[in-house]
Design an enzyme around this catalytic site. Structure first.
Site, PDB file in Angstrom:
ATOM      1  N   CYS A   2       0.604  -1.244   0.089  1.00 22.56           N
ATOM      2  CA  CYS A   2      -0.042  -0.026   0.007  1.00 22.56           C
ATOM      3  C   CYS A   2       0.771   1.211   0.173  1.00 22.56           C
ATOM      4  CB  CYS A   2      -0.771   0.127   1.211  1.00 22.56           C
ATOM      5  SG  CYS A   2      -1.735  -1.403   1.358  1.00 22.56           S
ATOM      6  N   ARG A  27       2.842   1.075  -5.713  1.00 22.75           N
ATOM      7  CA  ARG A  27       2.766   0.098  -4.533  1.00 22.75           C
ATOM      8  C   ARG A  27       1.617  -0.519  -4.232  1.00 22.75           C
ATOM      9  NH1 ARG A  27       6.801   2.142  -0.700  1.00 22.75           N
ATOM     10  NH2 ARG A  27       5.865   0.920   0.852  1.00 22.75           N
ATOM     11  N   TRP A  74      -2.948  -2.387  -1.788  1.00 21.04           N
ATOM     12  CA  TRP A  74      -2.931  -3.708  -2.269  1.00 21.04           C
ATOM     13  C   TRP A  74      -3.316  -4.757  -1.296  1.00 21.04           C
ATOM     14  CZ3 TRP A  74       0.203  -7.962  -1.074  1.00 21.04           C
ATOM     15  CH2 TRP A  74       0.218  -8.983  -1.886  1.00 21.04           C
ATOM     16  N   ASN A 100      -0.515   0.762   6.079  1.00 23.12           N
ATOM     17  CA  ASN A 100       0.143  -0.094   5.323  1.00 23.12           C
ATOM     18  C   ASN A 100       0.799  -1.241   6.237  1.00 23.12           C
ATOM     19  OD1 ASN A 100       1.829  -1.374   3.346  1.00 23.12           O
ATOM     20  ND2 ASN A 100       3.434   0.194   3.558  1.00 23.12           N
ATOM     21  N   GLY A 101       0.702  -2.382   5.813  1.00 23.09           N
ATOM     22  CA  GLY A 101       1.229  -3.480   6.655  1.00 23.09           C
ATOM     23  C   GLY A 101       0.210  -4.527   7.159  1.00 23.09           C
ATOM     24  N   GLU A 476      15.217 -15.692 -14.215  1.00 18.02           N
ATOM     25  CA  GLU A 476      14.577 -14.287 -14.008  1.00 18.02           C
ATOM     26  C   GLU A 476      13.922 -13.827 -15.185  1.00 18.02           C
ATOM     27  OE1 GLU A 476      13.945 -11.813 -12.395  1.00 18.02           O
ATOM     28  OE2 GLU A 476      14.136 -10.068 -13.537  1.00 18.02           O
ATOM     29  N   LYS A 480       9.866 -12.478 -15.504  1.00 19.39           N
ATOM     30  CA  LYS A 480       9.636 -11.404 -16.223  1.00 19.39           C
ATOM     31  C   LYS A 480       8.268 -11.748 -17.058  1.00 19.39           C
ATOM     32  CE  LYS A 480      11.058  -8.934 -14.614  1.00 19.39           C
ATOM     33  NZ  LYS A 480      11.961  -8.858 -13.457  1.00 19.39           N
ATOM     34  N   GLU A 483       5.273 -12.359 -14.807  1.00 13.37           N
ATOM     35  CA  GLU A 483       4.755 -11.030 -14.264  1.00 13.37           C
ATOM     36  C   GLU A 483       4.087 -10.063 -15.013  1.00 13.37           C
ATOM     37  OE1 GLU A 483       7.723  -9.752 -10.736  1.00 13.37           O
ATOM     38  OE2 GLU A 483       8.471  -9.678 -12.562  1.00 13.37           O
ATOM     39  N   HIS A 499      15.952 -34.890 -16.717  1.00  9.88           N
ATOM     40  CA  HIS A 499      15.556 -35.783 -15.714  1.00  9.88           C
ATOM     41  C   HIS A 499      14.065 -35.655 -15.198  1.00  9.88           C
ATOM     42  CE1 HIS A 499      19.839 -36.554 -15.233  1.00  9.88           C
ATOM     43  NE2 HIS A 499      19.974 -35.041 -15.110  1.00  9.88           N
ATOM     44  N   LYS A 601       4.942  -3.260  -5.933  1.00 10.54           N
ATOM     45  CA  LYS A 601       6.432  -3.123  -6.196  1.00 10.54           C
ATOM     46  C   LYS A 601       7.184  -3.071  -4.664  1.00 10.54           C
ATOM     47  CE  LYS A 601       9.839  -1.113  -8.379  1.00 10.54           C
ATOM     48  NZ  LYS A 601      10.484  -1.983  -9.344  1.00 10.54           N
TER      49      LYS A 601
HETATM   50  C1  G6P Z   1       8.037  -8.096  -5.097  1.00 12.50           C
HETATM   51  C2  G6P Z   1       7.927  -7.403  -6.580  1.00 12.50           C
HETATM   52  C3  G6P Z   1       8.963  -8.219  -7.372  1.00 12.50           C
HETATM   53  C4  G6P Z   1      10.212  -8.143  -6.624  1.00 12.50           C
HETATM   54  C5  G6P Z   1      10.324  -8.320  -5.207  1.00 12.50           C
HETATM   55  C6  G6P Z   1      11.529  -8.320  -4.243  1.00 12.50           C
HETATM   56  O1  G6P Z   1       7.567  -9.383  -4.974  1.00 12.50           O
HETATM   57  O2  G6P Z   1       6.451  -7.887  -7.209  1.00 12.50           O
HETATM   58  O3  G6P Z   1       9.258  -7.713  -8.759  1.00 12.50           O
HETATM   59  O4  G6P Z   1      11.604  -8.501  -7.334  1.00 12.50           O
HETATM   60  O5  G6P Z   1       9.231  -7.837  -4.466  1.00 12.50           O
HETATM   61  O6  G6P Z   1      11.586  -6.880  -4.046  1.00 12.50           O
HETATM   62  P1  G6P Z   1      13.028  -5.972  -3.711  1.00 12.50           P
HETATM   63  O7  G6P Z   1      12.409  -4.295  -3.523  1.00 12.50           O
HETATM   64  O8  G6P Z   1      13.222  -6.468  -2.331  1.00 12.50           O
HETATM   65  O9  G6P Z   1      13.825  -6.061  -4.767  1.00 12.50           O
END
Ligand code: G6P
Length: 606
Positions: A2, A27, A74, A100-101, A476, A480, A483, A499, A601
């Protein structure tokens, strides 16, 4: 997670509060709301949807008042509904709160308050806060003490901001384990979950610590301890980012803008003081056990670091995903943990660092956000200096972290005697050549990547395969595309395929293979064997590679030929290609690039 914002001024605040939560929308973007104080007390408007839609529907800017708080949500507790959106209010509506939290004891607080006759309207954990404050007020405590007493009853994590009819000149706020920052302006002050809330208005900030609360008016702020009400002397911190850096600058999406900013972020990562890098390299070597940790993208960054540390320096520093770290790893005072985090606020990673502190384990963090909790918590911090990353999907911040880890690996190699000074020079030169390679790639290859995405993005099931350093890249890259384009992609070591998973290969399952350079002969040949195994079973292979031989091969169904790059940095070029592919796949499929569904984020909850 949030986003919280607040403005206290002597002019109307609703327009700027709206701008502020738009800047925080990365956020959380399930729903949003605003409470502005006027002569009748706090007027609350809120609803579900993106900030711009809600603002229009709920006429945010028609709210008139000099003090207000706003929130972009969120969801954690309670579905995405208008009543669950923040602000939440007390029974009599005179107290409005954003949060937030997660409040872990909200169930028992709610039951207690309901017994006392409080009427709850939402399913959120947050709503206990205004009712609790109201209850303490009824018991005779003045507002400030009622606010603090309520916060002291909360378990879990919170950043809270409150406005109240009886003290209409200011905002009360407090925090524990969720970020909160005060911005200091001319005749007005601000509050935000991060700098982006008020970066357009001021560059002076005060970072609040756990267990602190503050009362902010348009011309003053007072930070005090929640435990005893004693004042805390705070330092004013200058913000180095500027508002322009947080704008799209002509790109259709932040993701594309941030992909294009990567040459610059590499330059910044290479400019980080050598002594800070050597210091971390030394810690890696001297520790009894060293681990690198992060979650999501930063876990994969940590994994890439593990491969470079092993191959360049002979240092074993296994990457462990922070969400599983405490349950799966043993560590104590002689060990070292390096955390990687763009936001510096991620709950899972902070949980590891807090426990490490408790066990007296040495900690370090690589973070992008100045003043973030992680930056303040660890023994050593490296600020990666990538500038604001607004798209929820991490691109430039991750690349910068990879560069820093490669630098640490090189310095560790020098310290362990594996790398001679001449080799070191050569390797640094290869890193320094990367920004030009990236710029060239983005300028000349974007069109190819776009058409490849248009051709292939309708396939919903993918295996992303790589060997050695290309394995974390495959992971990674798969994250991507999941996501942002919502395509199912499973990242896997190419050698692991045979395997078990190979049983899935058929003409419908697509494989994207990250092929090493021909110079890495053994890895290249082994990756080619995996491609042969897929083809032998009627599978379809798309490859990202830089091999002239492979370019002419009949084995590939589709391919992206990458520019030549030295083996040290070639995996990073593959990653940038994959970032761009994911972007164009999302655009092709009409997805919400900068704010994908269900993601936030900065994930500050468990
Ligand atoms: C969230 C985001 C990811 C990110 C992860 C770690 O899950 O959606 O995209 O990689 O947090 O975030 P940080 O701020 O610790 O790199």
């Amino acid at each position: 997670m949030c986003g919280i914002s607040g403005i206290i001024s002597n002019t109307s605040v609703s327009r700027r509060l709206l701008d502020s939560i738009q800047n925080l929308e990365y956020r959380g973007y399930d729903s949003c709301g605003m409470a502005v104080i006027n002569s009748h007390g706090p007027i609350v408007r809120k609803n579900v949807g993106h900030v711009a839609e809600v603002a229009e529907k709920e006429l945010f800017t028609s709210l008139d008042g000099h003090v207000g708080i706003a929130h972009t949500r969120w969801a954690t507790h309670g579905g995405v509904t208008p009543v669950n959106a923040h602000p939440h209010t007390s029974c009599d509506g005179t107290i409005a709160v954003v949060h937030n939290g997660i409040i872990s004891n909200y169930g028992e607080l709610k039951a207690r308050l309901m017994k006392k006759g409080h009427i709850f309207r939402s399913e959120t954990d947050t709503e206990v806060i205004p009712h609790l404050i109201e209850e303490y007020r009824k018991g005779g405590l003045p507002l400030e003490r009622a606010f603090v007493a309520a916060l002291n009853e909360l378990d879990g994590s919170f950043a809270v901001a409150m406005v109240a009819a009886e003290e209409p000149w200011g905002i009360f706020c407090g925090k524990h384990e969720s970020p909160l920052i005060i911005g200091l302006g001319q005749n007005e002050n601000y509050l935000g979950s991060d700098f982006n809330a008020f970066i357009e208005y001021t560059k002076n900030a005060v970072v609040m610590e756990d267990g602190e609360y503050a009362i902010i008016t348009h011309e003053s702020y007072a930070v005090k301890r929640m435990s005893n009400g004693e004042p805390v002397n705070k330092q004013v911190m200058p913000i180095e980012w500027d508002a322009e850096m947080s704008k799209k600058g002509g790109f259709p999406h932040y993701m594309l803008k941030e992909i294009h900013e990567q040459p610059r972020t590499v330059i910044k990562a290479l400019a980080i003081d050598e002594n800070a890098i050597i210091n971390l390299a030394r810690r890696m070597i001297e520790a009894r056990r060293a681990n690198v940790t992060g979650v999501g993208t930063t876990y994969y960054v940590a994994q890439l670091g593990q491969y470079y540390l092993a191959s360049e320096a002979g240092v074993s520093a296994p990457a462990v995903s922070a969400d599983e770290f405490l349950e799966g790893s043993a560590f104590g005072p002689e060990d070292f943990i390096l955390a990687v985090s763009q936001s510096g606020e991620t709950y899972d990673t902070l949980r590891v660092l807090r426990e490490a502190k408790r066990r007296k384990t040495r900690t370090a963090a690589m973070v992008n956000v100045i003043g973030s909790t992680m930056a303040r918590l660890v023994d050593d911090v490296v600020m990666q200096g990538s500038g604001p990353e607004i798209c929820v999907i991490s691109t430039k911040a991750a690349l910068a972290q990879m560069i820093i880890l490669i630098r640490i690996a090189i310095e560790a190699g020098v310290l362990t005697g594996r790398i001679t000074p001449a080799d070191r020079k050569q390797k640094i030169k290869q890193l320094e050549a990367l920004p030009d390679i990236i710029s060239g790639f983005l300028n000349e290859y974007s069109g190819f990547v776009h058409t490849l995405a248009q051709r292939t993005a309708h396939h919903h099931n993918w295996l992303y395969l790589g060997r050695g350093r290309y394995y974390p890249i495959a992971l990674e890259a798969a994250l991507k595309v999941k996501e942002v384009a919502y395509l199912h992609a499973e990242g896997m070591p190419a050698g692991f395929l045979k395997h078990g998973t190979i049983a899935l290969i058929d003409e419908k399952l697509k494989s994207l293979v990250f092929v090493p350079t021909e110079k890495e002969e053994e890895l290249y040949n082994m990756t080619m064997s995996s491609i042969e195994e897929i083809k032998a079973r009627g599978g379809s292979v798309t490859a990202f590679h830089s091999s002239r031989t492979l370019q002419r091969s009949k084995l590939l169904d589709d391919q992206l030929m990458l520019p030549a790059a030295p083996p040290l940095v070639a995996p990073l070029v593959s990653l940038i290609a994959a970032q761009l592919y994911s972007y164009f796949a999302a655009v092709t499929l009409g997805k919400n690039v900068d704010k994908p569904r269900a993601l936030a984020k900065s994930v500050t909850v468990a």
